[in-house]
Each structure stands twice: as structure tokens, then as C-alpha cells.
Write a protein that holds these residues in place. Sequence first.
Motif, short mmCIF file in Angstrom:
data_model
loop_
_atom_site.label_atom_id
_atom_site.label_comp_id
_atom_site.label_asym_id
_atom_site.label_seq_id
_atom_site.Cartn_x
_atom_site.Cartn_y
_atom_site.Cartn_z
N VAL A 195 -71.45 -40.72 15.37
CA VAL A 195 -72.28 -41.84 15.84
C VAL A 195 -71.44 -43.08 16.16
CG1 VAL A 195 -74.16 -43.42 15.24
CG2 VAL A 195 -74.32 -40.98 14.68
N PRO A 196 -70.51 -43.54 15.27
CA PRO A 196 -69.70 -44.71 15.65
C PRO A 196 -68.89 -44.50 16.92
CG PRO A 196 -69.52 -44.28 13.30
CD PRO A 196 -70.24 -43.11 13.88
N LEU A 197 -68.40 -43.26 17.13
CA LEU A 197 -67.64 -42.98 18.35
C LEU A 197 -68.54 -43.04 19.57
CD1 LEU A 197 -64.87 -42.29 19.46
CD2 LEU A 197 -65.40 -39.87 19.12
N LEU A 198 -69.76 -42.56 19.43
CA LEU A 198 -70.71 -42.66 20.53
C LEU A 198 -71.04 -44.11 20.86
CD1 LEU A 198 -73.10 -39.75 19.50
CD2 LEU A 198 -71.71 -39.84 21.59
N ILE A 199 -71.15 -44.94 19.82
CA ILE A 199 -71.40 -46.36 20.04
C ILE A 199 -70.22 -47.01 20.74
CG2 ILE A 199 -71.75 -48.58 18.86
CD1 ILE A 199 -73.30 -47.04 16.71
N PHE A 200 -69.00 -46.64 20.30
CA PHE A 200 -67.79 -47.15 20.95
C PHE A 200 -67.76 -46.75 22.42
CE2 PHE A 200 -63.17 -46.13 21.84
CZ PHE A 200 -62.80 -47.44 22.10
N GLY A 201 -68.13 -45.52 22.71
CA GLY A 201 -68.19 -45.07 24.10
C GLY A 201 -69.25 -45.80 24.89
N TRP A 202 -70.40 -46.06 24.24
CA TRP A 202 -71.48 -46.78 24.92
C TRP A 202 -71.04 -48.19 25.28
CZ3 TRP A 202 -74.39 -51.05 23.10
CH2 TRP A 202 -75.50 -51.39 23.91
N VAL A 203 -70.30 -48.84 24.36
CA VAL A 203 -69.81 -50.20 24.62
C VAL A 203 -68.85 -50.20 25.81
CG1 VAL A 203 -68.41 -52.08 23.68
CG2 VAL A 203 -70.14 -50.99 22.26
N THR B 243 -66.37 -43.42 32.19
CA THR B 243 -67.42 -42.42 32.32
C THR B 243 -67.35 -41.51 31.11
OG1 THR B 243 -67.26 -42.49 34.72
CG2 THR B 243 -68.32 -40.56 33.75
N LEU B 244 -68.42 -41.50 30.31
CA LEU B 244 -68.39 -40.73 29.06
C LEU B 244 -68.43 -39.24 29.30
CD1 LEU B 244 -70.78 -42.76 26.75
CD2 LEU B 244 -68.30 -42.74 26.80
N GLY B 245 -69.28 -38.78 30.16
CA GLY B 245 -69.44 -37.34 30.31
C GLY B 245 -69.03 -36.87 31.68
N GLY B 246 -68.57 -35.62 31.71
CA GLY B 246 -68.27 -35.00 32.98
C GLY B 246 -69.40 -34.07 33.34
N GLY B 247 -69.16 -33.25 34.35
CA GLY B 247 -70.17 -32.29 34.72
C GLY B 247 -70.26 -31.18 33.70
N GLY B 248 -71.40 -30.51 33.66
CA GLY B 248 -71.54 -29.37 32.76
C GLY B 248 -70.56 -28.28 33.14
N ILE B 249 -70.25 -27.40 32.18
CA ILE B 249 -69.27 -26.34 32.42
C ILE B 249 -70.01 -25.03 32.42
CG2 ILE B 249 -66.96 -25.58 31.82
CD1 ILE B 249 -66.78 -27.93 29.93
N GLY B 250 -70.91 -24.86 33.39
CA GLY B 250 -71.66 -23.64 33.48
C GLY B 250 -72.47 -23.42 32.21
N THR C 221 -57.47 -42.70 23.82
CA THR C 221 -56.54 -43.12 22.77
C THR C 221 -57.32 -43.65 21.57
OG1 THR C 221 -54.79 -43.64 24.37
CG2 THR C 221 -54.64 -44.66 22.18
N GLY C 222 -58.33 -44.49 21.84
CA GLY C 222 -59.18 -44.99 20.76
C GLY C 222 -59.87 -43.86 20.02
N ALA C 223 -60.36 -42.87 20.78
CA ALA C 223 -61.01 -41.73 20.14
C ALA C 223 -60.01 -40.94 19.30
CB ALA C 223 -61.63 -40.82 21.20
N GLY C 224 -58.79 -40.78 19.82
CA GLY C 224 -57.76 -40.05 19.08
C GLY C 224 -57.38 -40.75 17.79
N VAL C 225 -57.28 -42.07 17.85
CA VAL C 225 -56.98 -42.85 16.64
C VAL C 225 -58.13 -42.71 15.64
CG1 VAL C 225 -56.69 -45.20 15.75
CG2 VAL C 225 -55.43 -44.47 17.80
N TYR C 226 -59.35 -42.74 16.13
CA TYR C 226 -60.53 -42.58 15.27
C TYR C 226 -60.50 -41.22 14.57
CZ TYR C 226 -65.47 -42.39 13.91
OH TYR C 226 -66.65 -42.27 13.20
N PHE C 227 -60.23 -40.16 15.34
CA PHE C 227 -60.16 -38.82 14.75
C PHE C 227 -59.01 -38.73 13.74
CE2 PHE C 227 -62.16 -37.17 18.88
CZ PHE C 227 -63.42 -37.08 18.31
N GLY C 228 -57.89 -39.39 14.05
CA GLY C 228 -56.75 -39.36 13.14
C GLY C 228 -57.07 -40.03 11.81
N ALA C 229 -57.71 -41.19 11.88
CA ALA C 229 -58.10 -41.89 10.65
C ALA C 229 -59.12 -41.08 9.86
CB ALA C 229 -58.66 -43.26 11.00
#
Length: 225
Positions: free
Chosen positions: A94-102, A108-115, A189-197
Motif C-alpha cells: 500500500v505505501p508503495l502504491l501511494i508513492f506511485g500515485w503521488v 506511468t505506473l502500469g504497462g499493457g497487460g501481458i496476455g 530506484t525508490g521502489a528498489g530502495v523500499y524493497f531493500g529496506a
Amino acid sequence: MSLLVLLPFVIVYELYAAGLIASGPVGAVRSVPHITAFLLIEDLFRLLGVVGRHLPAFALTAMLLGAHVLRNDRWRFHPAVPFAMGIEGIAWAVPLLIFGWVMARFVTLGGGGIGGEWAILCVGAGIYEEMVFRLMLASILLLILKDLVGVRTGAAVVTAVVVSGVLFALYHYLSPAEDFRLRTCLFRTGAGVYFGALFLLRGFGVTAICHMAYDIFVVGILSQA
């Protein structure tokens, strides 16, 4: 516990990697797309002279069991713990989704669907990208910085998390399907740092579930809306 909570997802992705789960007519020759991190692990084994379809899954299992033995952890668990870890992982998305929303005005948060396979690919990304960048890379960086170089714990942790986060962001541009953009790179990079922490604070299983949940929501739900 991380292995137990992730084992069903690993099995599903391995069946997919073997071509037993894929979209398309039954019996047709199908090209099964894979997560780049999964292929990188296979290439690493190939360089070592070892070839096998399910080596990434075996390597993940061995690493998690090895860590369990080295820590001298007990071989008992409560059945509710894997379920609780799954819920916690989803909550941490949820916090990462909020970060992405901000950052949505810039990224662009999402790409096209992958079939029909997008959900399984999100599962594979959550497991094998976290395996490469957190379980392997961040752990190795911490080992080198703390035990070999003698860097203070705080500085070693920050360095390992940031470096693995930057490399995680750059890794997404290995595919020719996406051009490098500074804005998307900064977000990743922000997401990667978040996952690392999160990996250091809550462990591999919770982090992988968080990664899966985020990808499934963004790639699946938002891109299909």
C-alpha cells in the motif's frame, strides 16, 4: 517461513516455465515469456557449467534452507504464520502504491497487460527479482562492506540498499522493449530502495509478496481498467 509462504507461488511459476501453464491452444507450440531475472539466474548457472530447467527454484530453496540452518532456527512453525506473512506483504504494498500515485504525473505506473499470463509473470517478478537484488545482491554487498571492508553497520546497510535499488531500476531497461527514461528510473530506484529496506526489516518472504501484490495491482488491475 519465507520458503513455506512462497512455495505455492514458486511451483506455479515453475509449471509455467516448463510450458505446462500458458495461454494458447492445447498442443500448440507456444513461446513462453520469462522474467529477465529468472533468465539471469539460469545464465549464471550456465556459466558455471550447470544446466537445468528448474535450477533457479532449487537455488532459492537451497539459499533459504541454508540461511535457516546457519541461524540455527527451530524446525517448527505455526500454520497461521505463512498466512499472516502473506497479509503483511500485501499491506506493505500500500505505501508503495501511494508513492506511485503521488508520482503518477511523472511516471506511468502500469504497462499493457501481458496476455493471459500477466498474473504469473507478476508472481515470477516478485520471487526472482527479489531473489537477485535483495537475497543475493544486497546480502553480498552487506557481507563485503561489513565483514571484509569493515564499514560501519549503518553505512553498510544504506549503501547495500541504495546500490541494489539503483541496479534494480537499471535492470528494467535490459529489455529492448523499453527505453531508458529518467523519471521511470527514479521511481524504480525508490521502489528498489523500499524493497531493500523491507527485506532487511521483515525478511525475504514478506518482501516478495509485497512485490507480487504491487505488480499484480498495477500491471493487472490498472492496465485492464
